[in-house]
Design a protein around this motif. Structure first.
Motif, PDB file in Angstrom:
ATOM      1  N   ALA A   6       0.853  -1.187   0.000  1.00 49.83           N
ATOM      2  CA  ALA A   6       0.000   0.000   0.000  1.00 49.83           C
ATOM      3  C   ALA A   6       0.886   1.232   0.000  1.00 49.83           C
ATOM      4  O   ALA A   6       1.762   1.370   0.864  1.00 49.83           O
ATOM      5  N   PHE A   7       0.651   2.097  -0.989  1.00 46.32           N
ATOM      6  CA  PHE A   7       1.464   3.301  -1.174  1.00 46.32           C
ATOM      7  C   PHE A   7       0.647   4.530  -0.795  1.00 46.32           C
ATOM      8  O   PHE A   7      -0.493   4.682  -1.248  1.00 46.32           O
ATOM      9  N   PHE A   8       1.244   5.391   0.006  1.00 48.32           N
ATOM     10  CA  PHE A   8       0.534   6.562   0.521  1.00 48.32           C
ATOM     11  C   PHE A   8       1.275   7.847   0.163  1.00 48.32           C
ATOM     12  O   PHE A   8       2.436   8.036   0.576  1.00 48.32           O
ATOM     13  N   ASP A   9       0.626   8.723  -0.600  1.00 50.36           N
ATOM     14  CA  ASP A   9       1.092  10.094  -0.639  1.00 50.36           C
ATOM     15  C   ASP A   9       1.022  10.628   0.792  1.00 50.36           C
ATOM     16  O   ASP A   9       0.253  10.121   1.622  1.00 50.36           O
ATOM     17  N   ALA A  99      -6.776   3.729   7.413  1.00 47.18           N
ATOM     18  CA  ALA A  99      -6.535   2.839   6.276  1.00 47.18           C
ATOM     19  C   ALA A  99      -5.142   2.239   6.354  1.00 47.18           C
ATOM     20  O   ALA A  99      -4.948   1.037   6.105  1.00 47.18           O
ATOM     21  N   LEU A 100      -4.152   3.059   6.700  1.00 48.93           N
ATOM     22  CA  LEU A 100      -2.791   2.543   6.823  1.00 48.93           C
ATOM     23  C   LEU A 100      -2.712   1.479   7.918  1.00 48.93           C
ATOM     24  O   LEU A 100      -2.055   0.437   7.742  1.00 48.93           O
ATOM     25  N   VAL A 111       4.124   1.917   2.379  1.00 49.77           N
ATOM     26  CA  VAL A 111       5.171   2.768   1.827  1.00 49.77           C
ATOM     27  C   VAL A 111       4.663   4.200   1.712  1.00 49.77           C
ATOM     28  O   VAL A 111       3.609   4.448   1.104  1.00 49.77           O
ATOM     29  N   LEU A 112       5.389   5.145   2.279  1.00 54.62           N
ATOM     30  CA  LEU A 112       5.085   6.557   2.095  1.00 54.62           C
ATOM     31  C   LEU A 112       5.889   7.053   0.904  1.00 54.62           C
ATOM     32  O   LEU A 112       7.087   6.806   0.814  1.00 54.62           O
ATOM     33  N   VAL A 113       5.231   7.762  -0.018  1.00 48.77           N
ATOM     34  CA  VAL A 113       5.913   8.303  -1.201  1.00 48.77           C
ATOM     35  C   VAL A 113       5.592   9.791  -1.280  1.00 48.77           C
ATOM     36  O   VAL A 113       4.441  10.194  -1.224  1.00 48.77           O
ATOM     37  N   SER A 114       6.632  10.621  -1.403  1.00 52.34           N
ATOM     38  CA  SER A 114       6.412  12.055  -1.265  1.00 52.34           C
ATOM     39  C   SER A 114       7.541  12.845  -1.897  1.00 52.34           C
ATOM     40  O   SER A 114       8.687  12.386  -1.965  1.00 52.34           O
ATOM     41  N   GLY A 115       7.213  14.058  -2.324  1.00 53.38           N
ATOM     42  CA  GLY A 115       8.234  14.994  -2.760  1.00 53.38           C
ATOM     43  C   GLY A 115       8.980  15.627  -1.602  1.00 53.38           C
ATOM     44  O   GLY A 115       9.977  16.319  -1.806  1.00 53.38           O
ATOM     45  N   SER A 116       8.504  15.389  -0.384  1.00 55.05           N
ATOM     46  CA  SER A 116       9.210  15.861   0.800  1.00 55.05           C
ATOM     47  C   SER A 116      10.446  15.000   1.027  1.00 55.05           C
ATOM     48  O   SER A 116      10.721  14.064   0.279  1.00 55.05           O
ATOM     49  N   PHE A 117      11.223  15.309   2.077  1.00 56.83           N
ATOM     50  CA  PHE A 117      12.485  14.605   2.272  1.00 56.83           C
ATOM     51  C   PHE A 117      12.556  13.985   3.652  1.00 56.83           C
ATOM     52  O   PHE A 117      11.646  14.135   4.465  1.00 56.83           O
ATOM     53  N   SER A 118      13.636  13.257   3.889  1.00 53.04           N
ATOM     54  CA  SER A 118      13.702  12.402   5.073  1.00 53.04           C
ATOM     55  C   SER A 118      13.536  13.165   6.378  1.00 53.04           C
ATOM     56  O   SER A 118      13.008  12.620   7.352  1.00 53.04           O
ATOM     57  N   ALA A 119      13.995  14.408   6.444  1.00 49.69           N
ATOM     58  CA  ALA A 119      13.865  15.179   7.688  1.00 49.69           C
ATOM     59  C   ALA A 119      12.411  15.258   8.134  1.00 49.69           C
ATOM     60  O   ALA A 119      12.117  15.220   9.330  1.00 49.69           O
TER      61      ALA A 119
END
Length: 236
Positions: A6-9, A99-100, A111-119
């Protein structure tokens, strides 16, 4: 392995805010930069979006604001930012958080998928118990951010992450779900068998209407108050 994936924005899907903007304001405050610096940086990013600059380019431009800052200090501030957001309340979007949790209970890889970064992403990932977070990777030299990026995870990049992980774990798209709130998440949603729209984005809703995609309610980021300033002396 058992279960699917499961992929989450993240921004305005799993959480109710845009993490990149909220964290940039927080970090500039922590390091003593005036509020006007953040407003100028945020305005430039919004102007780029309004002018039709590709989202991947705008995403990469964001990381110039961290040029010269130490990676370890930014990561520590990311955890502090997340803790402050939790204290303020209302950071996590309940329908998506639930849901998660259901996916985790079924044994799915989350899995979290984002344009943000690890911080920003790692504190969120740890809190919700997701298995992995994949975001944009800023370039680093000698332990400091250079202002460049090594890879961008935005738009089609999120779908590329999902397909790569499905292949690596030998999980078919039929066993996978994805959650997103913005038209730029369309590729991600189309990469799996069970896409879920979060909120009322017209592009996503148009795409999902005839295909019977599941829909969850969205959040209202405009209703969220700003974080208290850490460094009032730096205010303009």
């Amino acid at each position: 392995m058992t279960g699917g994936m499961a992929f989450f924005d993240v921004d305005e899907t799993l959480i109710t805010v845009k993490s990149m903007f909220r964290f940039l304001a927080y970090y500039f405050d922590v390091v003593g930069r005036p509020g006007a610096d953040y407003e100028a940086a945020a305005a430039e990013l919004r102007e780029m979006a309004a002018a039709g600059v590709p989202r991947a380019e705008g995403n990469a431009h964001y990381y110039r604001s961290f040029t010269g800052y130490p990676v370890a200090a930014v990561a520590a501030a990311g955890q502090d930012w997340f803790d402050a957001e939790l204290r303020l309340g209302g950071l996590l979007h309940p329908p998506v958080e639930r849901a998660l949790a259901r996916h985790r209970a079924r044994g799915d890889t989350t899995v979290l998928v984002s344009g943000s970064f690890s911080a920003c992403l790692e504190p969120i990932r740890a809190h919700v118990g997701a298995d992995v977070a994949v975001g944009t990777v800023p370039a680093v030299a000698a332990g400091h951010y250079t202002g460049g990026v090594d890879s961008v995870v935005i738009g089609p990049g999120k779908a590329e992450v999902a397909r790569r992980m499905m292949r690596a774990q030998r999980v078919p798209p039929a066993a996978c779900s994805a959650y997103g709130d913005h038209s730029s998440d369309l590729d991600l949603l189309e990469s799996v068998r069970r896409p879920v729209i979060v909120g009322d984005d017209p592009v996503l809703n148009s795409a999902g209407r005839d295909r019977g995609w599941e829909k969850l309610p969205g959040s209202d980021p405009s209703a969220r108050p700003p974080l208290p300033r850490r460094n009032p002396a730096a205010s303009p």
